[in-house]
Scaffold this motif. Structure first.
Motif, PDB file in Angstrom:
ATOM      1  N   ILE A 256      47.776  42.846  35.763  1.00  0.00           N
ATOM      2  CA  ILE A 256      48.534  41.673  36.173  1.00  0.00           C
ATOM      3  C   ILE A 256      47.790  40.438  35.698  1.00  0.00           C
ATOM      4  CG2 ILE A 256      49.437  40.356  38.131  1.00  0.00           C
ATOM      5  CD1 ILE A 256      49.499  42.990  39.720  1.00  0.00           C
ATOM      6  N   SER A 257      48.496  39.544  35.021  1.00  0.00           N
ATOM      7  CA  SER A 257      47.907  38.286  34.563  1.00  0.00           C
ATOM      8  C   SER A 257      48.501  37.140  35.376  1.00  0.00           C
ATOM      9  CB  SER A 257      48.189  38.073  33.071  1.00  0.00           C
ATOM     10  OG  SER A 257      47.666  36.827  32.648  1.00  0.00           O
ATOM     11  N   GLY A 258      47.650  36.420  36.112  1.00  0.00           N
ATOM     12  CA  GLY A 258      48.130  35.308  36.922  1.00  0.00           C
ATOM     13  C   GLY A 258      47.309  35.174  38.184  1.00  0.00           C
TER      14      GLY A 258
ATOM     15  N   VAL B 182      44.952  49.025  39.435  1.00  0.00           N
ATOM     16  CA  VAL B 182      45.494  47.674  39.307  1.00  0.00           C
ATOM     17  C   VAL B 182      44.361  46.726  38.930  1.00  0.00           C
ATOM     18  CG1 VAL B 182      46.634  45.724  40.449  1.00  0.00           C
ATOM     19  CG2 VAL B 182      47.328  48.069  41.002  1.00  0.00           C
ATOM     20  N   THR B 183      44.545  46.017  37.817  1.00  0.00           N
ATOM     21  CA  THR B 183      43.579  45.016  37.377  1.00  0.00           C
ATOM     22  C   THR B 183      44.268  43.664  37.346  1.00  0.00           C
ATOM     23  OG1 THR B 183      42.398  46.618  36.002  1.00  0.00           O
ATOM     24  CG2 THR B 183      42.025  44.287  35.524  1.00  0.00           C
ATOM     25  N   VAL B 184      43.633  42.655  37.929  1.00  0.00           N
ATOM     26  CA  VAL B 184      44.162  41.291  37.906  1.00  0.00           C
ATOM     27  C   VAL B 184      43.219  40.427  37.078  1.00  0.00           C
ATOM     28  CG1 VAL B 184      44.696  39.229  39.256  1.00  0.00           C
ATOM     29  CG2 VAL B 184      45.321  41.491  40.124  1.00  0.00           C
ATOM     30  N   VAL B 185      43.766  39.755  36.067  1.00  0.00           N
ATOM     31  CA  VAL B 185      42.979  38.795  35.293  1.00  0.00           C
ATOM     32  C   VAL B 185      43.536  37.401  35.553  1.00  0.00           C
ATOM     33  CG1 VAL B 185      42.294  40.423  33.504  1.00  0.00           C
ATOM     34  CG2 VAL B 185      44.398  39.130  33.222  1.00  0.00           C
ATOM     35  N   HIS B 186      42.618  36.456  35.760  1.00  0.00           N
ATOM     36  CA  HIS B 186      43.011  35.084  36.078  1.00  0.00           C
ATOM     37  C   HIS B 186      42.044  34.127  35.400  1.00  0.00           C
ATOM     38  CE1 HIS B 186      44.642  31.661  38.026  1.00  0.00           C
ATOM     39  NE2 HIS B 186      43.722  31.541  38.966  1.00  0.00           N
ATOM     40  N   ARG B 187      42.559  33.010  34.946  1.00  0.00           N
ATOM     41  CA  ARG B 187      41.773  32.056  34.165  1.00  0.00           C
ATOM     42  C   ARG B 187      40.698  31.345  34.985  1.00  0.00           C
ATOM     43  NH1 ARG B 187      44.324  30.844  29.344  1.00  0.00           N
ATOM     44  NH2 ARG B 187      43.136  28.894  29.204  1.00  0.00           N
ATOM     45  N   ARG B 188      40.881  31.328  36.305  1.00  0.00           N
ATOM     46  CA  ARG B 188      39.937  30.623  37.182  1.00  0.00           C
ATOM     47  C   ARG B 188      39.405  31.564  38.252  1.00  0.00           C
ATOM     48  NH1 ARG B 188      44.047  27.236  36.042  1.00  0.00           N
ATOM     49  NH2 ARG B 188      45.239  27.920  37.864  1.00  0.00           N
ATOM     50  N   ASP B 189      38.268  31.207  38.824  1.00  0.00           N
ATOM     51  CA  ASP B 189      37.707  32.016  39.896  1.00  0.00           C
ATOM     52  C   ASP B 189      38.520  31.876  41.180  1.00  0.00           C
ATOM     53  OD1 ASP B 189      35.610  32.970  38.319  1.00  0.00           O
ATOM     54  OD2 ASP B 189      34.365  31.223  38.759  1.00  0.00           O
TER      55      ASP B 189
END
Length: 349
Positions: A158-160, A179-186
């Motif tokens: 999931i990206s967001g 499930v992996t979540v990637v997000h641009r900010r901490d």
């Protein structure tokens, strides 16, 4: 399509605010017309049909679809005219005070009053800005989650970092194999409790990362591997996936507002406590509005819808009461109540 019947009130928008407003207009015995730009009523709820909604007063935790179905059924109580797949692009008021509504298709509609309830405008999912991404939209690149079950035992990325991304991660954690979540900010933009739940679960949270590449299978029909880049170190990691869900927000279309001389602030219509705009006879309710004491909840939209309906009633009939009788005492429900009571009695017997 055109409708030369002159309605008492036309509600532009068929999301939660518009649907409840239509119901309350029925309580005020107003000849009501709902016009919705999308093929179906329900508004933004269509983006999360399986998401559980907790914060509607008196309603147990319900899926988005359940809430949407109930809102539509309630809106139809007093049989308003309903037009879907019709995008209103221009509204003008003639010298007699009658509103003329023009649709993108060329359809023309007439109304004595108008309530704008278009939510956040017409929403389009923010697409993934990676070359060739669009070819995977028919297979395993998703911009919304319509059915959780389709991801069972899959490796999902999931990206967001907003509410939807966090909620989907929590909902999919017990269903998907990974499930992996990637997000641009901490920091995440979702509700604090839900973010905490995600971080304490088995969800693999990767920050500050962004999707940087999609690698298809041998046939090029589905995503097989995803490349993610650390935005601080520029290092990359690659993960095998069965599905990718992107939640980067929505692009909002406010063409209707651009054609009206309404007082606005940051794409929101300024209204007073009666949901009146600066144009006489034109009112607004729901997420499209801004006013002192604004509450950004579905429950808040319901209150604004009722206030807008009451204002329309007094605008059209200056001698009318300021509000409708509550449903338990409103004579418009007398026949319907008898029917419900009769059905309950028959079930008991």
């Amino acid at each position: 399509m055109s409708d030369f019947h002159i309605h008492d009130v036309t509600i532009i928008g068929g999301g939660p605010a518009g649907l409840y407003t239509a119901f309350y207009c029925g309580m005020r015995a107003l000849d009501t017309h709902i016009i919705e730009a999308q093929p179906d009523l329900g508004g933004k709820i269509h983006a999360y049909p399986e998401k559980i909604v907790w914060d509607v007063g008196g309603l147990p935790p319900s899926s988005g679809k359940q809430l949407m179905d109930q809102l539509v059924a309630q809106a139809e109580t007093f049989h308003p005219a309903i037009t879907t797949n019709e995008k209103i692009i221009h509204v003008e008021k003639d010298e007699t005070g009658l509103f003329r509504l023009e649709a993108e298709t060329g359809g023309i509609y007439y109304s004595r009053a108008v309530i704008i309830a278009v939510g956040h405008g017409i929403l389009h999912a923010q697409k993934l800005d990676i070359e060739g991404a669009e070819k995977f939209e028919l297979s395993n690149l998703h911009y919304t989650v319509q059915q959780l079950e389709r991801f069972r035992d899959q490796k999902v990325m999931i990206s967001g970092g907003g509410n939807s991304a966090v909620d989907w991660a929590n909902a999919l954690c017990p269903i998907a194999s990974e499930v992996t979540v990637v997000h641009r900010r901490d920091e995440f933009g979702g509700h604090e409790r839900h973010v905490q739940e995600m971080k304490e679960s088995e969800v693999n949270v990767q920050t500050p990362f962004a999707l940087s590449g999609l690698h298809g299978n041998d046939e090029g029909t589905a995503i097989e591997r995803v490349l993610c880049t650390n935005l601080e170190t520029n290092e990359s990691m690659e993960k095998e996936v069965d599905a990718v869900i992107v939640n980067h927000g929505f692009q909002m279309e406010f063409e209707l507002l651009e054609n009206l001389q309404l007082q606005t602030e940051e794409n929101k219509i300024l209204v007073n406590e009666q949901m009146r705009t600066n144009i006489e006879g034109l009112f607004a309710a729901g997420d499209i509005t801004n006013h002192q004491g604004k509450v950004h909840l579905i429950a808040g939209a319901f209150v604004e819808g009722a206030s807008a309906a009451n204002s329309v009633k007094q605008f059209l009939e200056p001698g009318a009461g300021a509000k409708a009788m509550v449903s338990s005492h409103n004579e418009r429900f007398a026949e319907k109540n008898q029917e419900i009571q009769k059905n309950l009695l028959s079930k008991q017997l």
